[in-house]
Design an enzyme around this catalytic site. Structure first.
Site, PDB file in Angstrom:
ATOM      1  N   GLY A 193       0.874  -1.178   0.000  1.00 41.55           N
ATOM      2  CA  GLY A 193       0.000   0.000   0.000  1.00 41.55           C
ATOM      3  C   GLY A 193       0.897   1.210   0.000  1.00 41.55           C
ATOM      4  O   GLY A 193       1.782   1.321  -0.839  1.00 41.55           O
ATOM      5  N   GLU A 194       0.720   2.069   0.961  1.00 35.62           N
ATOM      6  CA  GLU A 194       1.551   3.280   1.053  1.00 35.62           C
ATOM      7  C   GLU A 194       1.949   3.456   2.526  1.00 35.62           C
ATOM      8  O   GLU A 194       1.102   3.781   3.358  1.00 35.62           O
ATOM      9  CB  GLU A 194       0.758   4.465   0.498  1.00 35.62           C
ATOM     10  CG  GLU A 194       1.475   5.778   0.581  1.00 35.62           C
ATOM     11  CD  GLU A 194       2.921   5.727   0.076  1.00 35.62           C
ATOM     12  OE1 GLU A 194       3.146   5.342  -1.085  1.00 35.62           O
ATOM     13  OE2 GLU A 194       3.829   6.047   0.866  1.00 35.62           O
ATOM     14  N   SER A 195       3.229   3.251   2.770  1.00 37.30           N
ATOM     15  CA  SER A 195       3.693   3.237   4.162  1.00 37.30           C
ATOM     16  C   SER A 195       3.511   4.586   4.855  1.00 37.30           C
ATOM     17  O   SER A 195       3.289   4.641   6.063  1.00 37.30           O
ATOM     18  CB  SER A 195       5.160   2.801   4.219  1.00 37.30           C
ATOM     19  OG  SER A 195       5.964   3.651   3.417  1.00 37.30           O
ATOM     20  N   CYS A 211       6.094  -5.325   0.619  1.00 39.23           N
ATOM     21  CA  CYS A 211       6.251  -4.004   0.012  1.00 39.23           C
ATOM     22  C   CYS A 211       6.118  -2.897   1.059  1.00 39.23           C
ATOM     23  O   CYS A 211       6.996  -2.768   1.907  1.00 39.23           O
ATOM     24  CB  CYS A 211       5.291  -3.852  -1.165  1.00 39.23           C
ATOM     25  SG  CYS A 211       5.841  -2.597  -2.321  1.00 39.23           S
ATOM     26  N   HIS A 214       5.100  -8.663  -4.151  1.00 40.32           N
ATOM     27  CA  HIS A 214       3.711  -8.935  -3.761  1.00 40.32           C
ATOM     28  C   HIS A 214       3.339 -10.398  -3.987  1.00 40.32           C
ATOM     29  O   HIS A 214       2.751 -10.732  -5.015  1.00 40.32           O
ATOM     30  CB  HIS A 214       2.767  -8.051  -4.581  1.00 40.32           C
ATOM     31  CG  HIS A 214       2.842  -6.607  -4.223  1.00 40.32           C
ATOM     32  ND1 HIS A 214       2.006  -6.009  -3.309  1.00 40.32           N
ATOM     33  CD2 HIS A 214       3.687  -5.635  -4.642  1.00 40.32           C
ATOM     34  CE1 HIS A 214       2.317  -4.733  -3.185  1.00 40.32           C
ATOM     35  NE2 HIS A 214       3.333  -4.476  -3.990  1.00 40.32           N
ATOM     36  N   GLU A 224       1.030 -11.991  -2.821  1.00 40.00           N
ATOM     37  CA  GLU A 224      -0.433 -12.198  -2.764  1.00 40.00           C
ATOM     38  C   GLU A 224      -1.066 -12.045  -4.144  1.00 40.00           C
ATOM     39  O   GLU A 224      -2.242 -12.355  -4.337  1.00 40.00           O
ATOM     40  CB  GLU A 224      -1.071 -11.223  -1.761  1.00 40.00           C
ATOM     41  CG  GLU A 224      -1.145  -9.766  -2.188  1.00 40.00           C
ATOM     42  CD  GLU A 224       0.192  -9.022  -2.089  1.00 40.00           C
ATOM     43  OE1 GLU A 224       1.235  -9.653  -1.853  1.00 40.00           O
ATOM     44  OE2 GLU A 224       0.174  -7.792  -2.278  1.00 40.00           O
TER      45      GLU A 224
HETATM   46  N1  GLN Z   1       6.081   3.011  -2.362  1.00 40.95           N
HETATM   47  C1  GLN Z   1       5.205   2.517  -1.343  1.00 40.95           C
HETATM   48  C2  GLN Z   1       5.627   3.016   0.051  1.00 40.95           C
HETATM   49  O1  GLN Z   1       6.554   3.708   0.193  1.00 40.95           O
HETATM   50  C3  GLN Z   1       5.148   1.012  -1.349  1.00 40.95           C
HETATM   51  C4  GLN Z   1       4.468   0.509  -2.599  1.00 40.95           C
HETATM   52  C5  GLN Z   1       3.721  -0.779  -2.426  1.00 40.95           C
HETATM   53  O2  GLN Z   1       3.447  -1.231  -1.326  1.00 40.95           O
HETATM   54  N2  GLN Z   1       3.311  -1.345  -3.538  1.00 40.95           N
HETATM   55  O3  GLN Z   1       5.015   2.689   1.003  1.00 40.95           O
END
Ligand code: GLN
Length: 204
Positions: A49-51, A81, A179, A181
């Site tokens: 996702g997006e950390s 990720c 990923h 999943e």
């Molecule tokens: N770039 C995203 C982050 O910094 C990670 C991308 C992903 O989870 N597909 O969290």
């Protein structure tokens, strides 16, 4: 041995795919949005996702500290990720205020692959698996540095990022830059489910 209960951090990210992979393997999957749900879990998956959004939501929903506490107490966890970033003790190229749960003695570099290989797929050898895994990378981090207790499970095989570390394990905590999943290969989830089952076994 009974099937373990495995949570998927569900405030942000590709939760559904992980729940489906766990269900295919016969684990009980729980979407974790509140502390009481975390309590029930023997292990936790932190999805992609997006950390930078994840840590803020985790705080807003009072999950940040409970997750940190469980990790410090030895709960098995698997980050993919953005989830790998959330489990790393150190981040390069994070935002100024960005914090992680920690648990893995590694430094990760966010968005490490650069624009040209921003998102790509490739086959990787993965420690303990006989046939290669097909790995999908989406604005992925890589592992810049590992502490002495960290085992490298996979590296990029070829191309501009050849040799970069993209999967690690330290005790009951594992992480992949890619990923697993996505698609229907459940072998890496199986590694984690087995790890949780074994961990639960040692507590009983
Ligand atoms: N770039 C995203 C982050 O910094 C990670 C991308 C992903 O989870 N597909 O969290």
């Amino acid at each position: 041995m009974s099937a373990p209960t495995i949570g998927v951090f569900a405030l942000q990210g590709d939760v559904r795919e992980h729940v489906a992979a766990l269900a295919r393997l016969g684990a009980e999957a729980v979407a974790v949005r509140r502390p009481a749900e975390l309590e029930r879990c023997d292990g936790l998956i932190i999805p992609g996702g997006e950390s930078t959004t994840m840590f803020k939501l985790a705080r807003a929903f009072d999950l940040f500290e409970p997750i940190q506490r469980r990790l410090a107490a030895g709960m098995p966890a698997f980050g993919t990720c953005a989830g790998m970033i959330m489990l790393a003790d150190r981040i390069e190229d994070g935002t100024a205020d960005q914090v992680t749960f920690g648990g893995l003695d590694i430094a990760v570099r966010r968005n490490a692959f650069g624009r040209q290989v921003d998102s790509f797929e490739g086959d990787l050898d993965f420690a303990g698996l006989t046939a290669p895994v097909h790995a999908v990378f989406i604005r992925a981090p890589w592992v810049e540095e590992t502490g002495p207790g960290v085992e490298v499970l996979a590296r990029v095989g070829s191309g501009p990022a050849a040799g970069r570390i993209v999967a690690v394990r330290q005790g009951p905590v594992m992480a992949t830059s890619f990923h697993p999943e996505v698609g229907d290969d459940s072998r890496i989830h199986r590694v984690f489910v087995d790890l949780v089952t074994e961990h639960v076994g040692t507590l009983r």
